[in-house]
Scaffold this motif. Structure first.
Motif, PDB file in Angstrom:
ATOM      1  N   ARG A   1      53.100   4.243  10.172  1.00 55.72           N
ATOM      2  CA  ARG A   1      53.718   5.978   9.312  1.00 55.72           C
ATOM      3  C   ARG A   1      54.716   4.933   8.538  1.00 55.72           C
ATOM      4  O   ARG A   1      55.685   5.430   7.620  1.00 55.72           O
ATOM      5  CB  ARG A   1      54.651   6.679   9.822  1.00 55.72           C
ATOM      6  CG  ARG A   1      53.806   8.325  10.493  1.00 55.72           C
ATOM      7  CD  ARG A   1      54.199   8.549  11.146  1.00 55.72           C
ATOM      8  NE  ARG A   1      55.160   9.794  10.412  1.00 55.72           N
ATOM      9  CZ  ARG A   1      54.618  10.581  10.195  1.00 55.72           C
ATOM     10  NH1 ARG A   1      55.098  11.782  11.484  1.00 55.72           N
ATOM     11  NH2 ARG A   1      56.141  11.754   9.524  1.00 55.72           N
ATOM     12  N   HIS A   2      55.678   3.314   9.094  1.00 59.13           N
ATOM     13  CA  HIS A   2      56.894   2.908   8.542  1.00 59.13           C
ATOM     14  C   HIS A   2      56.069   1.422   8.522  1.00 59.13           C
ATOM     15  O   HIS A   2      56.587   0.597   9.395  1.00 59.13           O
ATOM     16  CB  HIS A   2      57.692   2.873   9.245  1.00 59.13           C
ATOM     17  CG  HIS A   2      57.886   5.079   8.952  1.00 59.13           C
ATOM     18  ND1 HIS A   2      58.859   4.952   7.766  1.00 59.13           N
ATOM     19  CD2 HIS A   2      58.091   5.205   9.992  1.00 59.13           C
ATOM     20  CE1 HIS A   2      58.813   6.143   8.094  1.00 59.13           C
ATOM     21  NE2 HIS A   2      58.623   6.997   9.412  1.00 59.13           N
ATOM     22  N   PRO A   3      55.063   0.739   8.226  1.00 54.31           N
ATOM     23  CA  PRO A   3      54.800  -0.464   8.006  1.00 54.31           C
ATOM     24  C   PRO A   3      55.705  -1.482   7.877  1.00 54.31           C
ATOM     25  O   PRO A   3      55.310  -2.665   7.792  1.00 54.31           O
ATOM     26  CB  PRO A   3      53.334  -0.722   6.864  1.00 54.31           C
ATOM     27  CG  PRO A   3      53.715   0.242   6.099  1.00 54.31           C
ATOM     28  CD  PRO A   3      54.434   1.543   7.264  1.00 54.31           C
ATOM     29  N   ALA A   4      56.913  -1.116   6.492  1.00 57.89           N
ATOM     30  CA  ALA A   4      58.113  -2.023   6.463  1.00 57.89           C
ATOM     31  C   ALA A   4      58.371  -3.214   7.240  1.00 57.89           C
ATOM     32  O   ALA A   4      59.374  -3.804   7.416  1.00 57.89           O
ATOM     33  CB  ALA A   4      58.824  -1.106   5.567  1.00 57.89           C
ATOM     34  N   LEU A   5      58.723  -1.759   9.272  1.00 59.16           N
ATOM     35  CA  LEU A   5      59.161  -2.282  10.005  1.00 59.16           C
ATOM     36  C   LEU A   5      57.917  -3.334  10.744  1.00 59.16           C
ATOM     37  O   LEU A   5      58.635  -4.070  12.345  1.00 59.16           O
ATOM     38  CB  LEU A   5      59.494  -0.962  10.970  1.00 59.16           C
ATOM     39  CG  LEU A   5      60.408  -0.029  10.409  1.00 59.16           C
ATOM     40  CD1 LEU A   5      61.002   1.389  11.232  1.00 59.16           C
ATOM     41  CD2 LEU A   5      61.634  -0.869  10.032  1.00 59.16           C
ATOM     42  N   LEU A   6      57.182  -3.565  10.619  1.00 58.30           N
ATOM     43  CA  LEU A   6      56.287  -4.225  11.451  1.00 58.30           C
ATOM     44  C   LEU A   6      56.715  -5.629  11.461  1.00 58.30           C
ATOM     45  O   LEU A   6      56.415  -7.157  11.786  1.00 58.30           O
ATOM     46  CB  LEU A   6      55.028  -4.566  10.204  1.00 58.30           C
ATOM     47  CG  LEU A   6      53.403  -5.708  10.999  1.00 58.30           C
ATOM     48  CD1 LEU A   6      53.648  -4.845  12.123  1.00 58.30           C
ATOM     49  CD2 LEU A   6      52.641  -5.272   9.840  1.00 58.30           C
ATOM     50  N   PRO A   7      57.072  -6.531  10.082  1.00 55.48           N
ATOM     51  CA  PRO A   7      57.768  -8.236   9.939  1.00 55.48           C
ATOM     52  C   PRO A   7      58.901  -7.884  11.442  1.00 55.48           C
ATOM     53  O   PRO A   7      58.447  -9.286  12.360  1.00 55.48           O
ATOM     54  CB  PRO A   7      58.323  -8.111   9.193  1.00 55.48           C
ATOM     55  CG  PRO A   7      57.452  -7.162   8.412  1.00 55.48           C
ATOM     56  CD  PRO A   7      57.410  -6.548   8.481  1.00 55.48           C
ATOM     57  N   ALA A   8      59.523  -7.006  11.318  1.00 54.18           N
ATOM     58  CA  ALA A   8      60.535  -7.363  12.250  1.00 54.18           C
ATOM     59  C   ALA A   8      60.317  -6.704  14.011  1.00 54.18           C
ATOM     60  O   ALA A   8      60.120  -7.523  15.037  1.00 54.18           O
ATOM     61  CB  ALA A   8      61.645  -6.060  12.793  1.00 54.18           C
ATOM     62  N   LEU A   9      59.194  -6.349  14.041  1.00 57.94           N
ATOM     63  CA  LEU A   9      58.052  -6.357  15.146  1.00 57.94           C
ATOM     64  C   LEU A   9      57.706  -7.033  16.012  1.00 57.94           C
ATOM     65  O   LEU A   9      57.280  -7.180  16.810  1.00 57.94           O
ATOM     66  CB  LEU A   9      57.335  -4.574  15.667  1.00 57.94           C
ATOM     67  CG  LEU A   9      56.634  -4.327  16.850  1.00 57.94           C
ATOM     68  CD1 LEU A   9      57.779  -3.891  17.797  1.00 57.94           C
ATOM     69  CD2 LEU A   9      55.780  -3.193  16.691  1.00 57.94           C
ATOM     70  N   LEU A  10      57.072  -8.183  15.338  1.00 59.90           N
ATOM     71  CA  LEU A  10      55.843  -9.084  14.827  1.00 59.90           C
ATOM     72  C   LEU A  10      56.534 -10.730  15.390  1.00 59.90           C
ATOM     73  O   LEU A  10      56.583 -10.896  16.415  1.00 59.90           O
ATOM     74  CB  LEU A  10      55.648  -9.469  13.634  1.00 59.90           C
ATOM     75  CG  LEU A  10      54.229  -8.896  13.350  1.00 59.90           C
ATOM     76  CD1 LEU A  10      53.881  -9.248  12.276  1.00 59.90           C
ATOM     77  CD2 LEU A  10      53.194  -8.462  14.215  1.00 59.90           C
ATOM     78  N   ALA A  11      58.031 -10.370  14.317  1.00 62.89           N
ATOM     79  CA  ALA A  11      58.827 -11.313  15.282  1.00 62.89           C
ATOM     80  C   ALA A  11      59.389 -11.486  16.765  1.00 62.89           C
ATOM     81  O   ALA A  11      60.005 -12.116  17.059  1.00 62.89           O
ATOM     82  CB  ALA A  11      60.532 -11.646  14.726  1.00 62.89           C
ATOM     83  N   LYS A  12      59.973 -10.510  16.938  1.00 63.38           N
ATOM     84  CA  LYS A  12      60.421  -9.550  18.352  1.00 63.38           C
ATOM     85  C   LYS A  12      58.908  -9.421  19.929  1.00 63.38           C
ATOM     86  O   LYS A  12      59.199  -9.026  20.954  1.00 63.38           O
ATOM     87  CB  LYS A  12      60.791  -8.388  18.593  1.00 63.38           C
ATOM     88  CG  LYS A  12      62.105  -8.083  17.608  1.00 63.38           C
ATOM     89  CD  LYS A  12      62.652  -7.097  17.684  1.00 63.38           C
ATOM     90  CE  LYS A  12      63.835  -6.618  16.568  1.00 63.38           C
ATOM     91  NZ  LYS A  12      64.870  -8.067  16.584  1.00 63.38           N
ATOM     92  N   LEU A  13      57.395  -8.839  19.150  1.00 65.32           N
ATOM     93  CA  LEU A  13      56.490  -9.110  19.874  1.00 65.32           C
ATOM     94  C   LEU A  13      56.368 -10.468  20.908  1.00 65.32           C
ATOM     95  O   LEU A  13      56.068 -10.056  22.266  1.00 65.32           O
ATOM     96  CB  LEU A  13      55.182  -9.010  19.111  1.00 65.32           C
ATOM     97  CG  LEU A  13      54.054  -8.536  19.477  1.00 65.32           C
ATOM     98  CD1 LEU A  13      54.355  -6.892  19.730  1.00 65.32           C
ATOM     99  CD2 LEU A  13      52.314  -8.784  18.894  1.00 65.32           C
TER     100      LEU A  13
END
Length: 486
Positions: free
Chosen positions: A378-390
């Motif tokens: 629903r909010h793909p703009a948050l994907l980079p932040a999540l990937l950085a912390k994955l």
């Protein structure tokens, strides 16, 4: 095991006062264990366990246990929250030897090196609040919860029951007969906790919307403590509170509480996206450390602006959970602060059987990855932040379900900790299986929500929330446009 409250009022004429919890009418007959919340001048500061002999005074025994541990707890928690620090995940748990007492993990103190919390604001009256209680075919438990909610000391609130996908008229009959004129009723035909919460939010009025469950008993000061911070901090989007056990009568309940239950400690904490906590590299995706859905409140404008809860998450859907976690992250991602206020206390009736606990372990795992999937979909703009912390996130997920001894060692007498109650390996495996299932469960629930909408893109409650959010966004755009033209 009895549940009690021990009020240590050094200014009182009678010394410590022991009263028994809302679910138990008195002390155990003869000798027995008592699990007690310790208050100092009314403020929750610790929990202790004491074994009381047949000829002993329970208040004296529990007071002695607390005083033996006075060093780790010291004075009452400060009025202002300390900056957030890592909180153990709620399933870093480990099955009891049923005869062994529940023990308590020490409350952690925030590092002194971290930035201090904002200065205390002038105390003002708590804002107008709607309390939403979603329920489904549990009229007996609901009545107990409603009685406690109607006894709140908050000066301006209403209680709204959302009857979720009812099969009978039991809930409606209860509200209309026993609580007529005091409790409002809304029926939401589509199943799912998030859908019910969205319907409640759409029907709510006031500055704040509070949510709790039908299996809790709210402390009389709960709503005031939960909502007053919104009046003091205009940037606050969410407040969560303390959840303690109402009963500890089965080995499953003792196991859950021996590893923290739903409690997040006795130190107030403030989570600010403008100043991420140094000790939480996964922030804000460690939503499980912020609080739980049985004790949470949102600024109504902030909750509606983020679209409310994702209807494909939560109990009653294939996702199994994650609705509260999704809302916490969305609020923080929009720049609002979140506060944990331990003075806002509810007593929760934990699951009673081992099968209940197995279902809960699986649901926790599923809800965790379901809410993360919801965030990405629903909010793909948050994907980079999540990937950085994955990478850290995967290590964290494995750690919170690992079967390992308590690194803190043997707990002190009168505390409760993991070594006395090792968490069964099969429950850890169930939680990991739930994590693997979570994304699939969310997608199944999302498809079902769209089908149930009967041509609408969202269920009725969510559609209202989103409609209001769109109107506000358009108004902001118009104001900015007029300002640029001038």
């Amino acid at each position: 095991m009895a549940v009690a409250e021990l009020d240590l009022d050094p200014d009182g004429p009678d010394g410590p006062v022991l009263s028994f919890g809302p679910a138990l009418g008195g002390p155990p007959p003869g000798a027995g264990d008592i699990f007690a919340l310790v208050r100092l001048r009314g403020r929750p500061i610790a929990t202790v366990l004491g074994h009381v002999g047949a000829d002993e005074d329970p208040a004296e025994v529990l007071t002695a246990v607390f005083r033996a541990r006075k060093g780790p707890y010291g004075p009452p928690a400060p009025a202002e929250p300390t900056p957030a620090e890592p909180t153990p995940a709620k399933l870093t748990r480990a099955a009891p030897t049923p005869a062994e007492p529940v023990r308590e993990a020490p409350v952690r103190e925030a590092p002194a090196s971290e930035a201090p919390a904002p200065p205390a604001a002038v105390v003002t009256a708590p804002p107008r609040t709607t309390v939403v209680v979603a329920t489904r075919e549990r009229a007996g438990q609901l009545a107990r919860a409603l009685d406690s909610l109607l006894a709140q000391d908050h000066p301006d609130f209403r209680v709204l029951v959302v009857d979720n996908a009812p099969v009978t008229t039991a809930t409606r009959d209860l509200v209309e007969s026993r609580y007529a004129g005091r409790v409002d009723y809304v029926q939401e035909p589509r199943p799912g906790l998030a859908v019910a919460h969205n319907s409640g939010a759409a029907a709510a009025d006031g500055t704040v919307i509070a949510f709790t469950d039908d299996d809790v008993i709210a402390d009389p000061h709960w709503l005031t403590a939960l909502t007053a911070p919104f009046a003091a901090d205009p940037g606050l989007g969410c407040v969560t509170g303390l959840i303690l056990p109402a009963r500890l009568t089965t080995s499953a309940q003792i196991l859950l509480e021996s590893h923290g239950g739903f409690a997040k400690g006795f130190e107030p904490r403030l989570y600010d996206p403008a100043s991420p906590p140094a000790g939480e590299p996964l922030f804000p995706f460690t939503a499980g450390s912020f609080g739980s859905g049985a004790n949470m409140a949102f600024r109504a404008e902030a909750l509606r602006a983020v679209g409310g809860f994702d209807p494909a998450t939560g109990t009653g859907t294939a996702a199994r959970g994650g609705d509260d976690l999704y809302a916490f992250v969305r609020i923080l991602a929009e720049g609002h602060r979140l506060r944990y206020a331990p003075e806002a206390l509810v007593w929760h009736h934990h699951r009673e059987t081992w099968q209940d606990l197995r279902n809960q372990a699986y649901g926790y795992g599923a809800g965790l990855t379901a809410y993360l999937t919801a965030i990405l979909v629903r909010h793909p703009a948050l994907l980079p932040a999540l990937l950085a912390k994955l990478p850290r996130g995967l290590a964290h997920a494995r750690a919170i379900t690992a079967h390992r001894p308590d690194p803190a060692g043997d707990p002190a007498p009168g505390t409760h900790g993991a070594r006395a109650h090792p968490w069964p390996r099969d429950l850890s495996r169930l939680e990991r299986r739930g994590m693997l299932y979570g994304p699939l469960g969310y997608l199944k629930a999302r498809i079902r929500v769209r089908r149930q909408a009967g041509g609408r893109t969202q269920p009725r409650g969510e559609a209202r929330v989103r409609r209001r959010a769109r109107v506000r966004r358009r108004a902001r755009v118009r104001r900015r446009t007029r300002g640029e033209r001038s």
